[in-house]
Enzyme design. Structure first.
Site: not given
Ligand code: FAD
Length: 475
Positions: A194, A247, A454
């Site tokens: 990031i 840091v 190619h």
């Molecule tokens: C700046 C940045 C860039 C990134 N770039 C990449 C990339 O290029 N490629 C890649 O593979 N990964 C990337 N990632 C990582 C990727 O975003 C995460 O690995 C991915 O989003 C994880 O998916 P998830 O479904 O586990 O969780 P999340 O995407 O975090 O989704 C979780 C969801 O659950 C909701 N939630 C949480 N608790 C509750 C609750 N109690 N009730 C209802 N809703 C709830 C949240 O609001 C959210 O909408 C990046 C991350 C960041 C921060």
């Protein structure tokens, strides 16, 4: 009477929404609960990935790369640009449009697949005869019941102790993606994926960017040869990366942020910046889930404890994505979501953790799959290595981007591909062939014998495979 579902997914990020769609495809009656709000307070499905992660960061990387090309590289093609400027607010607005298209796309997919969507926070109430009661607290409050629960609540950015995010001066990924004018000086703490991606965006737009990293080497998880090549490119671009720093105090004032730190050589140093992005990692998010109500087990990091099949300690409760062990990657979350939905439907869902690709969308891009040379050495595996530089690839020359190489590692005896590491143009796309090869347990000879178009960058993958057998044709 509470609404009853076969499957309730808590979290609508890539892990959760994909699990919900797959479960619905398999004939289950599915609900997905997600609490993310857009700027108008409405739903914004897609989680971290869509709202403040993968998608918006790639949109800004693309815009800033266009600007970089027009500023520095169009001239090589005989193209003169006069009065070039960038409207950062418009760039950010475009990014917001891309995010919204993705949010809306997921809502459409839910409708298409008949997934019931609940906007609000989901939390465990209790186990019941029919499964688990989940309270949804949104604009209204209601309780729904699911025979199976898939927790996909993702992760949150980690703050430095004593330095909370204010999203004005001290930014997490959220604030970092909302900066709407190029700062003169930007500091980043953490030279991980990031940090490097965000640093690249603003460096391209003319910001003086300094990244402070505590570890003594850049990108310790990346193959050393590839990381060194990337570092050379970043240095050339003027991205300042200080490694091995410690840091100290971080102070904010009207003027910006002052970071005091000790350099690798032990000198006391100060960094004055307009804004500071802290990208030191992410923590699993179970806030507000009320796991205590049902006794869902967490580990010492706060991650939900799961086995290899994403089963938790509770029957019928599963967890996927960033909230469990393993790499925090959107596609890993998706694969786990699909596998869990299939297991619930009585199928044999499967995730191969050995073939999950990694990508860093800097320029040059960095992508890899499988083990690094250092890991193979540490594991005592006898291997052969083949590399091929993009400098010797016709398409890369025509593109005007010859930085980097493809490096293939294969078992010394069986020739099975054990890892492929790429730094260079379109590494994010090139890695797919290598993932597929490893998934089918291909040998380097298999790749070397396949006809590649190619001129294409993919010929470099074939040539790296030929190099494993010391018989490159073009180098
Ligand atoms: C700046 C940045 C860039 C990134 N770039 C990449 C990339 O290029 N490629 C890649 O593979 N990964 C990337 N990632 C990582 C990727 O975003 C995460 O690995 C991915 O989003 C994880 O998916 P998830 O479904 O586990 O969780 P999340 O995407 O975090 O989704 C979780 C969801 O659950 C909701 N939630 C949480 N608790 C509750 C609750 N109690 N009730 C209802 N809703 C709830 C949240 O609001 C959210 O909408 C990046 C991350 C960041 C921060």
């Amino acid at each position: 009477m509470s609404k009853q579902f076969d499957v309730i997914v808590i979290g609508g990020g890539p892990g959760g929404y994909i699990a919900a769609i797959r479960a619905a495809q398999l004939g289950q009656n599915v609900a997905c609960v997600d609490e993310w709000k857009n700027s108008q307070g409405g739903p914004a499905l897609g989680g971290t990935c869509t709202n403040v992660g993968c998608i918006p960061s790639k949109a800004l990387l693309q815009s800033s790369e266009h600007y970089e090309q027009a500023s520095h590289h169009f001239a090589d093609h005989g193209i003169t640009v006069k009065g070039l400027s960038i409207d950062v607010a418009k760039m950010v607005a475009r990014k917001d449009t891309v995010v919204k298209q993705n949010n809306d796309g997921i809502q459409y997919l839910f409708k298409k697949n008949k997934v019931s969507f609940f906007h609000g926070r989901g939390s465990f109430v209790k186990a019941s005869a029919d499964g688990y009661e989940i309270k949804v607290a949104g604009a209204t409050e209601e309780t729904i019941v699911g025979r199976h629960i898939i927790v996909a609540t993702g992760s949150n950015a980690r703050a430095l102790p004593g330095t909370p995010f204010d999203e004005e001066l001290i930014l997490s990924n959220d604030g970092a993606l909302r900066i709407n004018a190029a700062p003169k000086k930007l500091g980043l703490i953490g030279a991980g994926v990031i940090g490097l991606e965000m640093g690249s965006v603003w460096r391209r737009l003319g910001t003086d960017v300094t990244i402070l990293e505590g570890l003594p080497t850049l990108l310790g998880v990346v193959d050393e040869q590839i990381a060194k090549e990337a570092k050379k490119a970043f240095d050339k671009q003027g991205l300042k990366i200080e490694l091995g720093v410690n840091v100290g105090e971080i102070k904010t004032s009207k003027k910006g942020v002052t970071v005091t730190y000790t350099s690798a050589k032990g000198e006391a140093k100060t960094l004055e910046v307009d804004k500071l992005i802290v990208s030191i990692g992410r923590s699993p998010n179970t806030t507000g889930l009320n796991v205590e109500a049902v006794g869902l087990k967490l580990d010492e990091r706060g991650a939900i404890v799961v086995d290899a099949d994403c089963k938790t300690n509770l029957p019928g409760v599963w967890a996927v994505g960033d909230v469990v062990r393993g790499p925090m990657l959107a596609h890993k979350a998706e694969e786990e979501g699909v596998a869990v939905a299939e297991r619930i439907a009585g199928q044999h869902g499967h995730v191969n953790f050995q073939t999950i690709p990694w990508v860093i969308y800097t320029s040059p891009e960095i992508a890899w799959v499988g083990r690094t040379e250092q890991q193979l050495k540490a594991d005592g595996v006898a291997y052969k290595a083949g590399t091929f530089p993009f400098l010797a690839n016709g398409r890369a020359r025509a593109l005007g981007d010859t930085t980097g190489m493809v490096k293939m590692l294969a078992d010394a005896k069986t020739d099975e591909i054990l890892g492929v590491h790429i730094v260079g143009p379109m590494a994010s796309e090139l890695i797919a062939e290598c993932v597929m090869a490893m998934e089918f347990r291909a040998s380097s000879e298999d790749i070397a014998r396949i006809c590649h178009a190619h001129p294409s960058l993919s010929e470099s993958t074939k040539e790296a495979a030929l190099a494993v057998d010391k018989r490159t044709l073009n180098f």
